[in-house]
Scaffold this motif. Structure first.
Motif, PDB file in Angstrom:
ATOM      1  N   GLN A 161       0.828  -1.200   0.000  1.00 56.97           N
ATOM      2  CA  GLN A 161       0.000   0.000   0.000  1.00 56.97           C
ATOM      3  C   GLN A 161       0.872   1.264   0.000  1.00 56.97           C
ATOM      4  O   GLN A 161       0.594   2.240  -0.713  1.00 56.97           O
ATOM      5  N   LYS A 162       1.934   1.233   0.782  1.00 61.34           N
ATOM      6  CA  LYS A 162       2.846   2.379   0.833  1.00 61.34           C
ATOM      7  C   LYS A 162       3.588   2.544  -0.493  1.00 61.34           C
ATOM      8  O   LYS A 162       3.850   3.667  -0.926  1.00 61.34           O
ATOM      9  N   ARG A 190       1.253   4.186  -2.845  1.00 59.68           N
ATOM     10  CA  ARG A 190       1.104   5.598  -2.437  1.00 59.68           C
ATOM     11  C   ARG A 190       2.315   6.414  -2.896  1.00 59.68           C
ATOM     12  O   ARG A 190       2.170   7.502  -3.469  1.00 59.68           O
TER      13      ARG A 190
END
Length: 376
Positions: free
Chosen positions: A175-176, A179
């Motif tokens: 997820q990071k 992002r």
């Protein structure tokens, strides 16, 4: 007359068979001697603890192991020892992409934004998008690593690198990554210049999982385990396999480096395998009749007189014909894989030591092996 002719044919046939057998025996002896000589020479450097060498030649596999996995323990690696193979993983990822292209799940010129969730309009340069081909050839303009802090870890090559790398791995996830991908700035047109990018290889992992709706580990197993008997090749190892996974040393450190966590897609450097599985992988790479192999060996990018890239493969042309190679390194292991179709030959050399000088020493050893095998 027919009788004597028959005898002559039998004698000639027997002589030819004997000569052929002697040549094969001589070839095998030369290969084993070459492995012995070069394996021992590699370990003359006091920092080198162990090395595993595998040669695939004309359908035969030859493996030998030297040194000790742990300093002072007299525990040499074996054919069952599992290694992190680092960026050689990328060639396996390239195989999966070539398969996807042939199955028409992907096109080399596909804009990567097609597969990304949300707005990634930053991933282009003056309207020119990043494509699958750009990711495969390290011409996307993406950074070496995400997170960006990871790019500074290897600027100062000191004893703290393994712990710094582990700390960043522990705090990062998919997820990071997605992002942070939105914050990347592309500063030149994709497809123009080569700049090595692990981030690009990880992004391909996301795309492969999206188009197949399967995990990368599932894709590895169905592509390599069943058909090619690579039984100890995986991203995620089971309990029994984990017990055979090697840890290695960074530079002059006397304690083991941690193994990689691979919290992203692991398509950049996350595969593990034994030297025997590597021999099966070489066998696969030498099968030019396999359409996926033929596709993955195509030249997709050229720069200057020597840089040629296929589906992550470095492609080289010299007196040894067209060959394919890739280096892989982690904070505890280093390896180099060479494929020489002209000689039906592959060379794999793996050590559980990592440092800035190790890749060059591995490459030199592989080149010496090549000459010892084909020139004798």
């Amino acid at each position: 007359m027919k009788y004597f002719l028959g005898i002559a044919i039998i004698v000639i046939s027997a002589f030819s068979s004997s000569k052929c057998w002697a040549q094969e025996e001589h070839s095998e002896e030369n290969i084993l001697k070459a492995i012995q000589k070069n394996g021992r020479n590699f370990l003359k450097n006091k920092n080198r603890t162990s090395v595993s060498i595998g040669i695939y030649k004309d359908g035969q596999m030859y493996t030998q192991h030297f040194g000790e996995i742990e300093k002072g323990k007299s525990n040499p690696p074996t054919d069952e020892t599992i290694y992190e193979i680092g960026s050689v993983t990328k060639t396996m990822t390239g195989y999966l992409v070539a398969r996807a292209v042939l199955e028409e799940k992907l096109k080399l010129d596909d804009d990567i934004n097609t597969f990304l969730p949300g707005d990634y309009s930053n991933l282009n340069y003056m309207g020119k998008p990043i494509t699958i081909k750009h990711l495969l050839t390290h011409t996307s303009g993406l950074p070496m690593f995400l997170p960006m802090k990871m790019n500074g870890v290897f600027e100062k090559l000191n004893e703290n690198v393994p712990n710094a790398y582990l700390e960043l791995e522990q705090s990062y996830d998919k997820q990071k990554f997605l992002r942070d991908l939105k914050t990347v700035s592309i500063t030149e047109a994709p497809g123009v210049n080569y700049s090595y990018s692990n981030a690009g290889a990880e992004l391909i992992g996301f795309i492969l999982e999206t188009v197949y709706q399967k995990t990368i580990d599932q894709l590895f197993k169905e592509s390599f385990l069943t058909d090619y008997r690579m039984v100890d090749t995986a991203i995620e190892l089971n309990k029994a396999q984990n017990a055979k996974l090697v840890r290695g040393y960074w530079m002059d450190n006397t304690s083991f480096s941690p193994n990689q966590l691979n919290r992203l897609w692991a398509t950049g450097s996350g595969a593990k395998m034994t030297i025997i599985d590597m021999m099966h992988y070489i066998d696969l790479q030498l099968n030019s009749k396999n359409p996926i192999i033929s596709e993955s060996h195509k030249v997709l990018f050229e720069q200057g007189k020597t840089l040629k890239l296929g589906y992550f493969w470095r492609i080289w042309n010299d007196k040894f014909g067209t060959s394919y190679n890739h280096h892989g390194g982690t904070i505890g292991t280093q390896n180099w894989l060479f494929i020489f179709p002209k000689y039906n030959l592959g060379i794999s050399i793996i050590t559980n030591h990592s440092g800035p000088k190790t890749p060059n020493e591995l490459s030199k050893t592989a080149k010496k092996l090549l000459k010892d095998i084909i020139e004798n």
